[in-house]
Design an enzyme around this catalytic site. Sequence first.
Site, PDB file in Angstrom:
ATOM      1  N   HIS A 116     -11.872  -8.261  11.867  1.00  0.00           N
ATOM      2  CA  HIS A 116     -11.942  -6.835  11.522  1.00  0.00           C
ATOM      3  C   HIS A 116     -12.419  -6.017  12.716  1.00  0.00           C
ATOM      4  CE1 HIS A 116     -13.647  -3.256   9.354  1.00  0.00           C
ATOM      5  NE2 HIS A 116     -12.552  -3.429   8.652  1.00  0.00           N
ATOM      6  N   ALA A 176      -7.019   5.799   6.110  1.00  0.00           N
ATOM      7  CA  ALA A 176      -6.503   4.659   5.371  1.00  0.00           C
ATOM      8  C   ALA A 176      -5.261   5.145   4.641  1.00  0.00           C
ATOM      9  CB  ALA A 176      -7.530   4.150   4.377  1.00  0.00           C
ATOM     10  N   GLY A 306     -10.781  15.558  13.248  1.00  0.00           N
ATOM     11  CA  GLY A 306     -11.842  15.034  14.092  1.00  0.00           C
ATOM     12  C   GLY A 306     -12.961  16.020  14.354  1.00  0.00           C
TER      13      GLY A 306
END
Length: 349
Positions: A116, A176, A306
């Site tokens: 990961h 995601a 962001g």
Amino acid sequence: MKVTKDELFELIKNKLVKAGLQETSAAHVSDVLVFADHRGIHSHGAVRVEYYAERIAKGGITVNPKYKFEKTGPSSAIYYGDNGPGHEVALYAMEKAIDMARENGVAIVGMKNISHSGALGYFVEKAAEEDMLAISMCQSDPMVVPYGGTEPYFGTNPIAFGCPSNDERIITFDMATTVQAWGKILDARSKNKDIPDTWAVDASGVPTTNSRDVHALLPVAGPKGYGLMMMVDILSGSLLGLPHGIHVSSMYHDMTKGRDLGQLHIVINPGHFTDSSKFKEQISQMLDELKQQPAAKDFGEIYYPGERGKLRAKKYDETGIEITDEIYNYLISDDVHYNKYHGKNRFAE
């Protein structure tokens, strides 16, 4: 509990070294985790340390990996991770991709056999800091129902994009392909909080607000998110000759074995397509114009991707980064881990 960025880095690094990582590797992993917490992405920060420590201590991450970088063409390459820390592999692969794109205009670097790797925004920002555009994506183990389905098939399969401007602003889009990442539910569990009923379903396929009743996650925007997660799985898995979909290894089932995950970086040098300075000027103009757009009721102002993370980082520099007492107490303890994850299902249950 509030800690400074530097304090959190040292706490995480020391715990990972105690688990068995080399000092350099531990520093690389810690930098990515602190990046996440510093931006308010707590789902990918210190909450993950005990999981990493348990996997490291039980041999599921190679602590002395033998990395190998192989160019397969002028603009393509494979970075073999030897099941080392995914954060470190993804960083090294991005550095190689930036060098290749600087010379040839475009670089596509696939990473094989990694663990990961954390928040993808960290890696695309590295490219943007070098005046490059970047896309990064990675596969994960199945925990999302396909659109119209009842059982998990794909993972949360995130994708990120980074872009420079002609000032200090960097566009960092990191998502995601689910309505929310599993880490967000993990974060909710750690704080004993409910979740919106649009994030996940229970064992009966019914939307749930109880973070502990989650059976599977939902793709973002229904069929659109479903298509995106399939694309990510193909590009970061099948394209690299790695397992796909339901065949991707479990995060928790066997912590003694490597996961053989895949990731893909795409880096683009704007100077090979247009005038680089004018490109960055246009991006800055775009950001300025967006900030001047009228905001809808209750929104206050418009943010570019962001920006809110950067604002949170600035705030945390003044107030300290908030982490739960449970996580803080673990980080300062002498314990490496508490055997919480080995043998558990996809939701650490």
